[in-house]
Write a protein that holds these residues in place. Sequence first.
Motif, short mmCIF file in Angstrom:
data_model
loop_
_atom_site.label_atom_id
_atom_site.label_comp_id
_atom_site.label_asym_id
_atom_site.label_seq_id
_atom_site.Cartn_x
_atom_site.Cartn_y
_atom_site.Cartn_z
N GLN A 119 0.87 -1.29 -0.03
CA GLN A 119 -0.06 -0.12 0.05
C GLN A 119 0.79 1.50 -0.13
O GLN A 119 1.88 1.36 0.45
CB GLN A 119 -1.05 -0.06 1.29
N ASN A 120 0.33 2.33 -0.42
CA ASN A 120 0.96 3.60 -0.48
C ASN A 120 2.24 3.72 -1.02
O ASN A 120 3.37 4.04 -0.67
CB ASN A 120 1.27 4.14 1.05
N LEU A 121 2.10 3.31 -2.31
CA LEU A 121 3.52 3.31 -3.13
C LEU A 121 3.82 4.90 -3.64
O LEU A 121 2.98 5.58 -3.97
CB LEU A 121 3.34 2.55 -4.37
N SER A 122 5.01 5.26 -3.30
CA SER A 122 5.40 6.72 -3.68
C SER A 122 6.93 6.54 -4.20
O SER A 122 7.49 5.90 -3.67
CB SER A 122 5.39 7.85 -2.62
N CYS A 123 7.27 7.43 -5.13
CA CYS A 123 8.68 7.30 -5.77
C CYS A 123 8.92 8.86 -6.05
O CYS A 123 8.25 9.69 -6.45
CB CYS A 123 8.38 6.54 -7.07
N CYS A 133 11.57 4.58 -4.10
CA CYS A 133 10.48 4.14 -3.95
C CYS A 133 10.25 3.70 -2.71
O CYS A 133 11.04 3.09 -2.07
CB CYS A 133 9.97 3.50 -5.26
N SER A 134 8.79 3.92 -1.98
CA SER A 134 8.72 3.22 -0.86
C SER A 134 7.09 2.96 -0.66
O SER A 134 6.41 3.37 -1.63
CB SER A 134 9.13 4.37 0.28
N TRP A 135 6.77 1.75 -0.01
CA TRP A 135 5.64 1.50 0.33
C TRP A 135 5.33 0.87 1.69
O TRP A 135 6.27 0.64 2.20
CB TRP A 135 5.23 0.39 -0.70
N THR A 136 4.07 0.67 2.12
CA THR A 136 3.86 0.05 3.23
C THR A 136 3.30 -1.47 3.13
O THR A 136 2.63 -1.69 2.47
CB THR A 136 3.16 0.81 4.23
N LEU A 206 0.00 -4.14 -6.72
CA LEU A 206 -0.42 -2.73 -6.51
C LEU A 206 0.18 -2.13 -7.66
O LEU A 206 1.18 -2.24 -8.06
CB LEU A 206 0.01 -2.12 -5.25
N PHE A 208 -0.15 1.72 -10.51
CA PHE A 208 -0.72 3.12 -10.46
C PHE A 208 -0.72 3.44 -11.93
O PHE A 208 0.05 2.92 -12.81
CB PHE A 208 0.40 4.16 -9.67
#
Length: 430
Positions: A119-123, A133-136, A206, A208
Amino acid sequence: MVVLLDFVSLLVLLNSACSMVLGEMESPIVNLTLDPRKRILSWNSRRTVTQQTCTIATPLDPDTSQEPQVGNNDTYFCSFPNAVLHRGATLTVNATSEGQEFSEELAFNNSGKEGSGAQNLSCVIYNIRLMNCSWTRGPAAPADVRYQLYTWTSLHGNVSECSHYILDSAGTRVGCHFDELGEGHTTDDYFFLVNGTSSNTDIPFLDFPSVNGPRLEKYNPPANLTVKDNVSHYVIRWDAPAMRYSLSNSVLCYALDIQKMGSFSKREPVFLSRQYKNEYRLPSSDVRGEHTVRMRVQHVRFQIWSEWSSARCFGVPEKNFLVASIGLAVGAAVLFGMALMFLCKRLSLKKKLFPPIPRVKQELAGSFLASLEETASCGGPPPSASQDPEDIFIVEETLLLASKPAKTGGPAPTPNPYVNIPSRGPLLNH
């Protein structure tokens, strides 16, 4: 009459038979499939079609329709690069063949245990060529979950998996670091997909929509921040940050944080956009005491701020401000006096403004002294102390009586009972 009725019945039977045959005609659309990574829906047509359209419907997004493109061997396909598939999708192809309309539907499901996927992927791209890039971890993910990040820059480009994963305290992959992105182009579109595997259950993926490269870049803070005092203003200057993509400096937005040292009240940041000179002038009258300034920057349309730059100090400390003001006033007065003296000397104003007093002539001085002596001898005030002092004697008045008779032949003189002795005279020796 009977023959006529039999003929009509025959026509009805033939029409019904034709309708049944047409209704059972097979659809020309076959092999309908979806590539979830490329977001491409493809199919084959086994006979001629006159019109086709394809549509995708996903939760939380509006439906998207387009005309298919023709591939090889009677293959058709539709591309949906911005579709989000991890919530599921329904894809439909409509076609017309031999005057009859056909429709085929494909339901796509993201299989796996709900809540176990990333969840909550961001780069973010930083330092020109690096990306993080990070995710939870999903709240329902099993203990042995293992996530994989895949990325590509075009629908038909090569897919690469992350080579440097970042682990949390439990050893689960929660991020990725990219050491080298290569040359950047403003047309770069990044695609990201996070899969998951587990020995206990399926893990949903997941994904986007595609993201344009400039939207991901986080700039470095503005460089070479300087503050100079030109008496009336403090002039703040800086350099634009180096960028991965060739963009005009006018697309940048700067934030200046100017604060007074030791003050509890905080100023709001000053926002500057579309700057060409990279300069800000702060009136000196607005600065009382020592201040600091720092800056950060972002794209005017993409909300990723850089870190704050190092702070720069400027202004005069408050305890020295009065001394400095007095020093400036004294310096200005000295400079003004020196300039005035120079002008007086230069233009001979001294003689015009201050003419010399004429000296007393010797003849006039002599007559003046003589007048003083004459006045003194006529009972005036005593002469000045420069003259010799006088001895003054007071003599008692003596009454002189006539002791002898007058001579014969004439009257005896009348004696003067008083003899006046002048109170002032020459020095008497006795």
